[in-house]
Design an enzyme around this catalytic site. Structure first.
Site, mmCIF file in Angstrom:
data_model
loop_
_atom_site.group_PDB
_atom_site.id
_atom_site.type_symbol
_atom_site.label_atom_id
_atom_site.label_comp_id
_atom_site.label_asym_id
_atom_site.label_seq_id
_atom_site.Cartn_x
_atom_site.Cartn_y
_atom_site.Cartn_z
ATOM 1 N N LYS A 1 -0.287 4.979 6.785
ATOM 2 C CA LYS A 1 -0.887 5.674 5.736
ATOM 3 C C LYS A 1 -0.063 6.935 5.845
ATOM 4 C CE LYS A 1 -3.653 2.956 3.691
ATOM 5 N NZ LYS A 1 -4.906 2.615 4.262
ATOM 6 N N SER B 1 0.829 -1.308 0.038
ATOM 7 C CA SER B 1 -0.008 -0.045 0.034
ATOM 8 C C SER B 1 0.878 1.201 0.019
ATOM 9 C CB SER B 1 -0.877 0.119 1.152
ATOM 10 O OG SER B 1 -0.135 -0.088 2.428
#
Lengths: 228, 228
Positions: free
Chosen positions: A187, A149
DNA sequence: TGCCAACTGCTTTTTCGTAAGCATATCTGC
DNA sequence: GCAGATATGCTTACGAAAAAGCAGTTGGCA
């Protein structure tokens, strides 16, 4: 820095550690300090950890390690061979941690995109990390990255990321965020008003937006280590 | 830090390692600790790894290595090859001398795509790298990456790469290659016949092909360290 | 392919650590 | 000296981890 009780406990742990190499259990400490309950020990231990004298693994039996001793104890910790001392050479003279510019950090499990973290409370092993990567303030830990990711930020599957614990982050920083109390991801974070957006660095993953109350920053990315 | 059982097992491994240089198998450990099942050993081993005392390779027979020993055991562990060395007593620097899984490597300069290396012979500073990153054989050094030529391999501008010196490399490996005797780059290498292709991991850079005689492998990429 | 070593899952017992609640002391600043 | 903060003591209860065992699976390697 330390209360009498705390010092007494630290001394006892130190003694036991030197003696048999195995730290005492709470019960043994209880007996040594002549208490009738372990809860007092628990608080003393917590205090010692908070003050940086010991380090330990939560929920692990006898997982206590002395990090440093108060100055006045250094002398007391009898070094009968005070004067010049013969040490066997070779690798034996392992340089103290600080001199070699590295520290061991616990790897607290794996972190992936969108998938709940395997375990952020469980130490799987330790990694050595250059101290240059760590800031003097704050606790650090490491996580193994699972998934792609964050691929565009140069964070690959299998990399170990070093995280500094903190509860806030600036816009655009890469953080470990706990979403809805259970799902931890690595993130990039953006805040606007009371909304928080978590963005992966991979076009295949959509940014996700949450009410600020549902997102909890656990730490920010400060380093990365990869082995080929 | 360790329970009695864990310490006992660590001691046994250490003894065997000193004695025959080969770590014991699970079965041997089982016998040594007088257990009837190996699963207990497995868990003790896991605990030792978690606490940073040993390091090992999963799924490999006898792939156990002792990283450090508890303080009280240090004395007992005589290194046969010693060159007695006198050390000033007194303060006795940092009593809990821990063997830490890190080593200092020299940073030999910067390396970029296509651009001649700044200096591969000049040590600019040192970095600590986890020993897990290094193989026992061979010399290692580090370089600072300049540019974005390897961005798709997750190697960013400013990263420090750890290189193991060697003169050959397998297809697809990332190496430090010296081209025409002067230009050093970090690239993926492919050989076919007597031609060598160096490929950047960035679509903006074209692969370049050379006669094998013009390309000299200086080392291969074994690790990466990044600070944010 | 087959052996051997390592790994996993499950169970049981014991040891150990954590937590909440309440009762004293001790210390500190006002 | 008093109020409030801190440190400590005690009890009880709970839950997690250590340790041991057995059985079965997986993976390396010759």
């Amino acid at each position: 820095m330390l209360t009498k009780k705390q010092l007494a406990l630290l001394e006892f742990i130190h003694k036991r550690l030197q003696q048999d190499g195995v730290p005492p259990s709470f019960d043994e400490m209880k007996t040594a300090l002549d208490l009738r309950s372990k809860s007092g020990i628990h608080r003393l231990i917590t205090a010692l950890e908070e003050r940086g004298f010991i380090r330990r693994l939560a929920h692990r039996a006898r997982a206590i390690e002395i990090v440093r001793l108060p100055e006045n104890m250094m002398a007391a910790s009898d070094q009968p061979d005070f004067s010049p001392e013969v040490i066997q050479g070779g690798k034996k003279s392992a340089p103290p941690v600080e001199m070699i510019g590295a520290m061991e950090l616990p790897v607290m499990g794996r972190i992936a995109a969108g998938v709940p973290i395997e375990a952020i409370s469980q130490v799987s092993h330790q990694v050595a990390v250059p101290t240059a990567m760590l800031s003097s303030a704050g606790q650090h830990f490491a996580l193994e990255v699972k998934g792609d990711s964050m691929i565009n930020a140069g964070i690959n599957d299998g990399d170990v990321v070093v995280i500094r614990e903190c509860a806030t982050a600036d816009n655009g920083e890469i953080v470990v965020a706990l979403v809805e109390g259970q799902e931890a991801t690595l993130k990039r974070i953006y805040k606007s008003g009371n909304r928080i957006t978590l963005e992966a660095e991979n076009p295949n993953y959509e940014p996700r937006e949450y009410p600020a109350s549902l997102v909890q920053v656990q730490g920010k990315l400060v380093g990365l280590i990869r082995s080929y």
